[in-house]
Design a protein around this motif. Structure first.
Motif, PDB file in Angstrom:
ATOM      1  N   ASP A 129       8.226   3.932   0.510  1.00 15.97           N
ATOM      2  CA  ASP A 129       6.894   3.847   0.451  1.00 15.97           C
ATOM      3  C   ASP A 129       6.284   2.462   0.002  1.00 15.97           C
ATOM      4  N   TYR A 130       7.254   1.476  -0.027  1.00 15.74           N
ATOM      5  CA  TYR A 130       6.966   0.010  -0.194  1.00 15.74           C
ATOM      6  C   TYR A 130       5.660  -0.444   0.540  1.00 15.74           C
ATOM      7  N   ILE A 134       1.032  -1.455  -3.551  1.00 13.52           N
ATOM      8  CA  ILE A 134       2.122  -1.022  -4.498  1.00 13.52           C
ATOM      9  C   ILE A 134       2.741  -2.023  -5.402  1.00 13.52           C
ATOM     10  N   HIS A 137       0.208  -3.155  -7.721  1.00 13.11           N
ATOM     11  CA  HIS A 137      -0.079  -2.233  -8.537  1.00 13.11           C
ATOM     12  C   HIS A 137       1.033  -2.025  -9.691  1.00 13.11           C
ATOM     13  N   LYS A 138       2.049  -2.470  -9.565  1.00  8.77           N
ATOM     14  CA  LYS A 138       3.475  -2.290 -10.454  1.00  8.77           C
ATOM     15  C   LYS A 138       2.850  -3.292 -11.538  1.00  8.77           C
ATOM     16  N   LYS A 145       0.748   6.529  -7.637  1.00  4.25           N
ATOM     17  CA  LYS A 145       0.666   6.209  -6.291  1.00  4.25           C
ATOM     18  C   LYS A 145      -0.255   6.966  -5.671  1.00  4.25           C
ATOM     19  N   ILE A 148      -4.126   5.460  -5.605  1.00  4.30           N
ATOM     20  CA  ILE A 148      -4.317   4.168  -5.427  1.00  4.30           C
ATOM     21  C   ILE A 148      -5.512   4.053  -4.306  1.00  4.30           C
TER      22      ILE A 148
END
Length: 335
Positions: A129-130, A134, A137-138, A145, A148
Motif C-alpha cells: 500500500d506504499y 502515506i 503522513h508517517k 490510512k 487519508i
C-alpha cells in the motif's frame, strides 16, 4: 509540543510532489483543530497553491537562492515562532532552513535503501500500500490510512471565465478531454505514433475534442500537432493557473506521469496515467480510486526515482509494451 496553533510545512518542488502534500495539509488541519498553516516552496511553483483552502500563507523562496539566502530564511523561520515544522522535502536546502529547530521539526523519512534495492537489484520490498501520500503522513504518529484525505486544489470563477474565452477562441465550446503527453524527462514520454493512434481512436469512438496541454519545451506536443490537426494544441500557451482552470473544465485527463496529471486529480478529475520508468514506489502514479495507472510488468522497471536515467536496454519495453487500445479504453471508461 501540545499546542499546534502555527505550523510550517516545507516542500520546495516539484509540481506533483507539492500537489500530493495537500492531502497531508488537510490531515493536520483536522488533527490540530484548524491551525494556521504556512507553506514554504519555490517561487516558480507557488501559484499552484493559490486558493488552496488549508493554507493560510505561502512563503516563496527564489529558485536562484544562495546559501546566504538560506541562512537568512533560517533566521526568518526562527523568528516566526512556529509550534511545529513538517519538512516534507528532506533536502539539504530544507535542512539548512531548519538549522537550530530540531526540537520542533519532523522530517520525512524517504525510503532510500528500499529504492536502492529496487533500482539496483530489482528487489521490491515496499509495502503493497506504499505511496508518497502515506510517506508524508508517517510524519504524524497516529494517522489513520483509512481516512487519508484526497489531494485538493482550487481555481476561481474568474479563472474559469477567462479560460472559457480562451477555449472558445480556439474552437472549443463543447465538452472536451485533456491530454498531457510531455514530461520532464524523455524516458517518461510515450511514443508519438502511439499517441496519434490513441487520439484517432478516441476521436472516432467519442467524437470528443482533445485539448493538449504542456510547456513550450515539450517537443512531443509539436510533433503530435503537426500530424493531427484536430487536436487543440495549447502547449506553451498557458501559465500553470490557466492550465489548472482548463483541466477543471475537462471531462477526463490522460498522459504522462507528470505534474499536470497530479493537479487533475487534485481538481477531482479521473485520470489515466501512462507509467514507464516510474511507479508508485518512486512517488509516481495516481491516487484517486477512479483513476488508473497504465503500466507493464517488465523486470527492469522502475529504474529510477524520476525517470531521468536513460534506458540501457535495446528498446524501452516499459513504454513499448503499452498499447494505444488499452489507453483508449481507459480514457473512454472515465468519461
Amino acid at each position: 509540543m501540545n499546542n499546534h496553533n502555527k505550523i510550517l510545512v516545507i516542500r520546495f518542488s516539484s509540481i506533483g510532489d507539492i500537489v500530493i502534500t495537500t492531502s497531508f495539509l488537510k490531515t493536520i488541519k483536522i488533527k490540530y483543530n484548524n491551525p494556521e498553516i504556512h507553506f514554504l516552496t519555490l517561487d516558480k511553483f507557488s501559484s499552484i497553491l493559490h486558493l488552496q483552502p488549508d493554507i493560510n500563507r505561502i512563503i516563496e523562496l527564489s529558485s536562484d537562492s544562495t546559501i546566504k539566502n538560506l541562512f537568512e530564511l533560517n533566521e526568518y523561520i526562527k523568528s516566526s515562532n512556529y509550534d511545529i515544522i513538517y519538512d516534507l522535502h528532506g533536502s539539504i536546502r530544507s535542512r539548512i532552513s531548519t538549522i537550530g529547530l530540531s526540537e520542533i521539526t519532523l522530517r520525512v523519512k524517504k525510503p532510500r535503501f528500499l529504492r536502492f534495492l529496487l533500482f539496483q537489484l530489482h528487489l521490491n520490498l515496499f509495502p503493497k500500500d506504499y505511496s508518497a501520500i502515506i510517506m508524508y503522513h508517517k510524519c504524524i504518529d497516529d494517522y489513520d490510512k483509512r481516512t487519508i484525505p484526497k489531494t485538493k486544489l482550487q481555481v476561481s470563477s474568474t479563472e474559469l471565465q477567462s479560460v472559457r474565452s480562451l477555449l472558445e477562441d480556439n474552437g472549443v465550446s463543447d465538452k472536451f478531454i485533456v491530454m498531457v503527453p510531455g514530461a520532464a524527462w524523455p524516458q517518461k514520454q510515450w511514443n508519438t505514433n502511439k499517441y496519434i493512434h490513441l487520439i484517432n481512436e478516441i476521436e472516432i469512438k467519442t467524437k470528443k475534442i482533445i485539448v493538449m496541454l504542456g510547456t513550450i519545451n515539450d517537443k512531443v506536443c509539436a510533433k503530435i500537432s503537426s500530424i493531427n490537426n484536430n487536436v487543440i494544441d495549447l502547449s506553451g500557451k498557458t501559465d500553470i493557473r490557466q492550465a489548472m482552470a482548463i483541466i477543471s473544465l475537462a471531462e477526463t485527463v490522460f498522459g504522462s506521469d507528470t505534474g499536470l496529471l497530479h493537479i487533475a486529480e487534485a481538481l477531482d478529475k479521473k485520470v489515466t496515467m501512462i507509467l514507464g520508468p516510474t511507479s508508485r514506489e518512486t512517488g509516481g502514479g495516481v491516487s484517486l480510486k477512479d483513476s488508473i495507472n497504465i503500466e507493464t510488468n517488465v523486470w527492469c522497471r522502475p529504474c529510477s526515482q524520476n525517470g531521468k536515467q536513460k534506458c540501457y536496454r535495446s528498446s524501452q519495453y516499459c513504454m513499448d509494451f503499452i498499447s494505444p487500445n488499452e489507453v483508449a479504453s481507459s480514457v473512454i471508461e472515465r468519461l
